[in-house]
Write an enzyme that holds these catalytic residues in place. Structure first.
Site, short mmCIF file in Angstrom:
data_model
loop_
_atom_site.label_atom_id
_atom_site.label_comp_id
_atom_site.label_asym_id
_atom_site.label_seq_id
_atom_site.Cartn_x
_atom_site.Cartn_y
_atom_site.Cartn_z
N ASP A 29 1.69 -6.28 9.66
CA ASP A 29 3.08 -6.35 10.11
C ASP A 29 3.25 -7.58 10.98
OD1 ASP A 29 5.63 -5.91 11.09
OD2 ASP A 29 4.97 -4.42 12.56
N ASP A 33 7.91 -4.08 13.42
CA ASP A 33 8.68 -2.90 13.04
C ASP A 33 7.80 -1.77 12.50
OD1 ASP A 33 7.96 -3.82 10.54
OD2 ASP A 33 10.01 -3.96 9.74
N ASP A 37 4.41 -6.67 5.87
CA ASP A 37 5.38 -7.53 5.21
C ASP A 37 4.71 -8.78 4.65
OD1 ASP A 37 5.07 -9.23 7.54
OD2 ASP A 37 6.47 -7.88 8.57
N ASP A 106 3.16 -6.09 -9.41
CA ASP A 106 3.31 -4.80 -10.06
C ASP A 106 4.53 -4.84 -10.98
OD1 ASP A 106 2.37 -1.98 -10.15
OD2 ASP A 106 1.68 -2.44 -8.13
N ASP A 214 2.41 -0.53 -14.22
CA ASP A 214 2.38 0.84 -13.71
C ASP A 214 2.64 1.85 -14.84
OD1 ASP A 214 2.43 2.63 -11.26
OD2 ASP A 214 4.39 3.09 -12.11
N GLU A 275 -2.14 0.23 -16.21
CA GLU A 275 -2.48 1.54 -15.68
C GLU A 275 -2.21 2.55 -16.78
OE1 GLU A 275 -1.60 4.40 -11.84
OE2 GLU A 275 0.08 3.46 -12.88
N HIS A 349 -4.36 2.35 -4.10
CA HIS A 349 -3.36 3.00 -3.25
C HIS A 349 -3.16 4.47 -3.60
CE1 HIS A 349 -1.30 1.86 -6.89
NE2 HIS A 349 -0.30 2.68 -6.58
N ASP A 350 -3.70 4.92 -4.74
CA ASP A 350 -3.57 6.32 -5.16
C ASP A 350 -4.85 7.12 -5.00
OD1 ASP A 350 -0.89 6.18 -5.91
OD2 ASP A 350 -1.36 5.55 -7.95
#
Length: 581
Positions: A29, A33, A37, A106, A214, A275, A349-350
């Site tokens: 970050d 916030d 990013d 992605d 994806d 994927e 990430h999964d």
């Protein structure tokens, strides 16, 4: 590296490449916030350069209502303000290219957000020109529209509940294989395909070097002759069933991917990875055979489902048997040896953190992280490193259901508690398998919030960041970070790692994962004890390879011994090279 072993220049550059996945909201970050990013990524490019990766894969940064953390896209052509701007993305691409790295974006085109302009038009009326861009169907005859059982078919969505949502304005249901906020695009419509192709072209013009696609093998649905999407069997008294027989690897999937290749990808030096949940070795061979001109590689899911109890869901835990893992990974190595290509991954990430899942995150965290990496990276295929994996980050170990943010985890926990499953069992399953385990912020240093943000992070930082962090790892020559860096150097420098044959050793051993790679007289022996106990194994004739050069080891001070028998400390791994050149 000796001359004969150097990897030749290959038009398929991605075969000798290593990909690093960034989940932007949890990477860095820059503005306080609490959400990562693009400018934060730019600040950390030197970390990636030191690691030595070739490609950065960026999880979605497009405008999104964030119903599924960005996988519900409302605008394919822009950057969500929470992540920055198109100018920031351009600067990131330039920064990567200046360092010899490429950017993969992605591509999420099985579905859009329900706030995407395409869907807003589609749902506005039955005669809108974009009505057929999505799957709309009438309620089941004889049922009151909008009531349970009135859905056009009994399909269950991946995030629980029916895969159909009733739209009162037009009196029809729309299909969503995931959440109601993610309506499925109708790829049977050539206008949809043309719009996706045009969007891909524009990203390539901006400098993007490839796409991670994806759930791309779900874009072709198995439609009955009358246009219906058939019911599926159910069990256990449930009213809903698994739709995958009609939604995974569908009848036109190869046609759609070949068309995409010919109209967008052909003749460009891009990386494409599909994927493909539910894809078998046979399916993957079709997707990745270069002669078929579809995609470069697919993500297999078979190996990450080996710790699911028989007949259960991902939340039903079972211990991993090493023999099952070896058999599965070897089947993919052998199945794609002649045609096609493997992707190699433990984390994304999964998926939960591999060192917590199949390693030994306590006393042997460093050694187990290294040995699991060694086994994976030296196989045939393109390795993927997920952010934080290179420093041995662990699962979050949240202790309460309310600490989780992931839609899949939150929905499952609510249903499980409603069914009467004890809360402690629900918390245990989440602590092992929740996707949030991969999504806690990257641990850069020992400062408050791990150097990720000066504000309050969107998801809690793992408390162990005071000892497990990138700053400490870079300083320590024996760290997980430097082990990953050396593995990447081996892939870049040795032809046998990229192109060599694969042969599994000791298939029935429950402690040791060992194999041989061979190409042009060079032979690479990988032997790893993936257990908490000492192991002694006899490699037979292949034991002679232990006399080759020791390229990499977790235990540099261990005695090497001689002959076919090798003694390995807990989580010890070794890589030996015998090069005839």
């Amino acid at each position: 590296m000796p001359g004969p072993s150097t990897v030749p220049r290959d038009p398929d550059w991605w075969k000798s490449a290593v990909v690093y996945q960034i989940y932007p909201r949890s990477f860095q970050d820059s503005d306080g916030d609490g959400i990562g990013d693009l400018r934060g990524i730019i600040e950390r490019l030197d970390h990636l350069g030191e690691l030595g990766v070739d490609v950065v894969w960026l999880s979605p940064i497009y405008p999104s209502p964030q119903a599924d953390n960005g996988y519900d896209i409302s605008d394919y052509e822009d950057v969500d303000p929470m992540f920055g701007s198109l100018a920031d993305l351009h600067e990131l691409i330039e920064g990567l290219h200046a360092r010899g790295m490429k950017l993969v974006m992605d591509l999420v085109v099985n579905h859009t957000s329900d706030e995407h302009p395409w869907f807003r038009e589609s749902r506005s009326s039955r005669d809108n020109p974009k009505r057929d861009w999505y799957w709309w169907r009438d309620p089941r005859p004889g049922h009151e529209p909008g009531t349970p059982g009135a859905e056009p078919s009994n399909w269950e969505a991946s995030f629980s509940g029916p895969a159909w949502t009733f739209d009162e304005a037009t009196g029809q249901y729309y299909l969503h294989l995931f959440s109601p906020a993610q309506p499925d695009l109708n790829w049977e419509n050539p206008e949809v395909r043309a719009a996706v192709h045009a969007m891909m072209e524009r990203w390539i013009e901006r400098g993007v070097d490839g796409f991670r696609m994806d759930v791309i093998n779900m874009i072709s649905k198995d439609v009955a002759a009358d246009g219906s999407l058939p019911d599926v069997p159910v069990s256990g008294g449930s009213a809903l069933g698994d739709p995958s027989p009609h939604t995974v690897n569908g009848p036109r999937i190869h046609e759609f991917l070949h068309e995409m290749h010919e109209r967008v990808l052909a003749g460009r030096r891009l990386l494409t990875v599909a994927e493909a949940p539910g894809a078998t070795v046979t399916d993957a061979r079709l997707y990745t055979d270069p002669a078929r001109r579809e995609v470069d590689m697919v993500f297999t899911f078979e190996h990450v489902n080996l710790d699911i109890a028989p007949g259960g869901s991902k939340w039903d835990l079972a211990p991993l048997r090493l023999t099952d893992l070896k058999a599965n990974l070897s089947a993919w190595q052998e199945g794609l040896a002649e045609a096609g290509w493997n992707s190699l991954y433990w984390n994304n990430h999964d998926q939960p953190r591999i060192v917590s899942r199949w390693g030994s995150e306590g006393r042997h965290r460093v050694e187990s992280a290294k040995s699991l990496a060694t086994v994976l990276h030296l196989m045939r295929g393109t390795p993927y490193v997920y952010q934080g994996e290179e420093v041995g980050m662990t699962n979050a170990h949240f202790t309460q259901v309310g600490q989780y943010r992931d839609i899949e985890s939150v929905n499952w926990a609510a249903e499980a508690l409603e069914r009467g499953i004890p809360e402690e069992m629900v918390v245990r399953s989440l602590a092992v398998k929740s996707r949030d385990n991969a999504r806690t912020p990257v641990q850069w240093d020992a400062s408050p919030q791990a150097g990720f943000t000066t504000g309050t992070p969107w998801l809690a930082v793992n408390p162990n960041h005071d000892t497990i962090n990138a700053e400490a790892a870079r300083r320590d020559p024996g760290s997980v970070f430097h082990h990953y860096r050396r593995l990447i150097e081996l892939r870049h420098g040795l032809d046998v790692v990229v192109h060599g044959d694969y042969r599994l050793l000791l298939p029935d051993d429950e402690q040791v994962f060992a194999y041989v790679r061979a190409a042009d007289g060079a032979r690479l022996l990988v032997v790893a004890n993936l257990s908490d106990e000492e192991a002694v194994v006899d490699l037979g004739p292949d034991g002679a390879l232990l006399d080759g050069d020791l390229l990499l080891t977790t235990h540099p001070d261990a005695e090497r011994g001689s002959g076919p028998e090798v003694r390995l400390a807990p989580w010890e791994s070794r890589v030996h090279l015998t090069d005839a050149g």
